[in-house]
Design an enzyme around this catalytic site. Structure first.
Site, PDB file in Angstrom:
ATOM      1  CG  ASP A 154      -2.030   0.988   1.127  1.00 38.69           C
ATOM      2  OD1 ASP A 154      -3.178   0.528   1.040  1.00 38.69           O
ATOM      3  OD2 ASP A 154      -1.776   2.211   1.106  1.00 38.69           O
ATOM      4  CG  LEU A 155       0.467   4.426  -2.966  1.00 39.31           C
ATOM      5  CD1 LEU A 155      -0.317   5.570  -3.571  1.00 39.31           C
ATOM      6  CD2 LEU A 155       1.878   4.380  -3.546  1.00 39.31           C
ATOM      7  CB  ALA A 214      -0.649   3.702  -6.751  1.00 41.31           C
ATOM      8  CB  SER A 233      -7.059   8.693  -9.861  1.00 46.11           C
ATOM      9  OG  SER A 233      -8.164   7.837 -10.083  1.00 46.11           O
ATOM     10  CB  SER A 258      -2.978  15.438 -12.844  1.00 48.22           C
ATOM     11  OG  SER A 258      -4.205  16.050 -13.161  1.00 48.22           O
ATOM     12  CD  GLU A 295      -8.219  18.718 -12.474  1.00 49.63           C
ATOM     13  OE1 GLU A 295      -8.394  19.710 -11.741  1.00 49.63           O
ATOM     14  OE2 GLU A 295      -8.999  18.405 -13.387  1.00 49.63           O
ATOM     15  CE1 TYR A 348      -5.677  13.032  -8.788  1.00 45.81           C
ATOM     16  CE2 TYR A 348      -5.801  14.948 -10.231  1.00 45.81           C
ATOM     17  CZ  TYR A 348      -5.456  13.633 -10.022  1.00 45.81           C
ATOM     18  OH  TYR A 348      -4.881  12.914 -11.055  1.00 45.81           O
ATOM     19  NE  ARG A 392     -10.969   8.437 -16.750  1.00 44.20           N
ATOM     20  CZ  ARG A 392     -10.159   9.124 -15.958  1.00 44.20           C
ATOM     21  NH1 ARG A 392      -9.449   8.520 -15.007  1.00 44.20           N
ATOM     22  NH2 ARG A 392     -10.012  10.424 -16.111  1.00 44.20           N
TER      23      ARG A 392
END
Ligand code: NAP
Length: 330
Positions: free
Chosen positions: A65-66, A88, A91, A132, A134, A156, A191
């Site tokens: 796990d992260l 990961a 998202s 990203s 974003e 995010y 997706r």
């Protein structure tokens, strides 16, 4: 030459699954991080797991796990990857307003943790960070490129911007081979079903088959630069094959509204979306970013990377796949 070894975080996700296929085709040994869930969450790589010529031979999965740095360090020690693709993390932009702390831990801090592991390795490792568009939020100029200042408009985007800057700092301070792939939205039949493009393609297919009648959506004027995910993972791989690490925008350079995507998706099944779409306030985000469209000319010039699939074709690919999957008996 030694066989290249890749470690992919997020191998069970949309991009991770396409990237694993690409790297396996290129002759890599591929190691993927999977997290424990109460149900098996590996549907996107099931075909690889069930291929006896691949699973356990050139594809290996590791629980982790992260948020578990010890497990990640152990995997690094065992695997000694030559290339790491860090994909990961939470998202979903809209959900990042609901779960901002998880988003920032997974997207921001976990990337820092991986950079620290990278820094401790006694051999050269190449690292791709899934950044990203974003990070630009509502930018002052369009299209955006690698030099555009970050101005995120949601949790995010803030977490991704934090990670992007850390990648730059670690590249400069420690000479690490670290690349930020500043990817604009990219979609596919894989997706997640809670992303707007997939909601639309799934609904178009299900309405055509008489399995559903209405589709609830938020603001249809929101615009994005949408590309096709399998092409974007090719860009990720190309970044790590360059002589020097750098940041690259991956984008189509064209922006479309959700209304445009709806129209293309429903046209594919000869339906009028206006008869089926209902506005729902809860899908409107507390803040919406605007003017996100990328300039991929650096990726084209240096990586020879160019997106081929445009929005209408992409919508068609997604609707066709959902029609096939939703047909009775499929
Ligand atoms: P995705 O389909 O949502 O996949 C995310 C992956 O991360 C999944 O494999 C998920 O595992 C894994 N994950 C999440 N939290 C984790 C944790 N705590 N520990 C270990 N694994 C964890 O995302 P995607 O579309 O493939 O995107 C890949 C990356 O690119 C993401 O970082 C995303 O933010 C970024 N990105 C995507 C786009 C896009 O348009 N797709 C654009 C720009 C940037 P489970 O399967 O167990 O959930």
């Amino acid at each position: 030459m030694a066989q290249p070894v890749a470690f992919i975080t997020g191998i069970t996700g949309q991009d991770g699954s396409y990237l694993a296929e690409l790297l396996l085709r290129q002759g890599y040994l591929v190691h993927g991080l999977v997290r424990r869930a109460s149900m098996f969450n590996r549907s996107r790589i099931e075909h690889l797991r069930h291929d006896p010529a691949v699973y356990g031979k050139s594809l290996f999965l590791h629980y982790g796990d992260l948020q578990d740095a010890t497990a990640l360090r152990r995997i690094f020690r065992q695997v000694r990857p030559s290339e790491v693709y860090h994909l990961a993390g939470q998202s979903h932009v809209g959900l990042s307003f609901e779960i901002p702390e998880v988003t920032c831990h997974e997207v921001g801090n976990a990337t820092l943790g991986l950079l620290e592991i990278l820094r401790d390795q006694d051999y050269p490792v190449r690292f791709y960070h899934a950044a990203s568009s974003e990070i630009f939020g509502t930018p002052e100029s369009s299209p955006q490129n690698e030099e555009t200042p970050t101005r995120p408009g949601n949790p995010y985007g803030c977490a991704k911007a934090f990670a992007v800057h850390l990648c730059r700092v670690y590249r400069k301070a420690y000479g690490l081979f670290v690349c930020n792939g500043i990817a604009y939205n990219h979609e596919s039949p894989r997706r997640g079903e809670n992303f707007v493009t997939r909601k639309i393609s799934l609904a178009a297919a299900r309405i055509k088959l008489g399995l559903q009648d209405k589709l609830n959506l938020g603001d249809l004027d929101v615009r994005r630069d949408w590309g096709y995910a399998p092409e974007y993972v090719e860009g990720m791989w190309r970044m790590l094959q360059q002589p020097e690490p750098d940041d690259y925008v991956l984008a189509t350079g064209q922006s479309h509204s959700i209304r445009d995507f709806l129209s293309a998706a429903f046209a594919r099944v000869a339906l009028d979306w206006r008869s089926h779409v209902i506005f729902e306030e809860r899908f409107v985000r507390p803040t919406e970013v605007n003017g996100l469209v990328g300039d991929p000319s650096k990726a084209k010039a240096r990586l020879g990377w160019e997106p081929k699939t445009r929005m209408a074709e992409l919508a068609g690919i997604m609707v066709d796949a959902d029609l096939e999957a939703q047909r009775p008996g499929a």
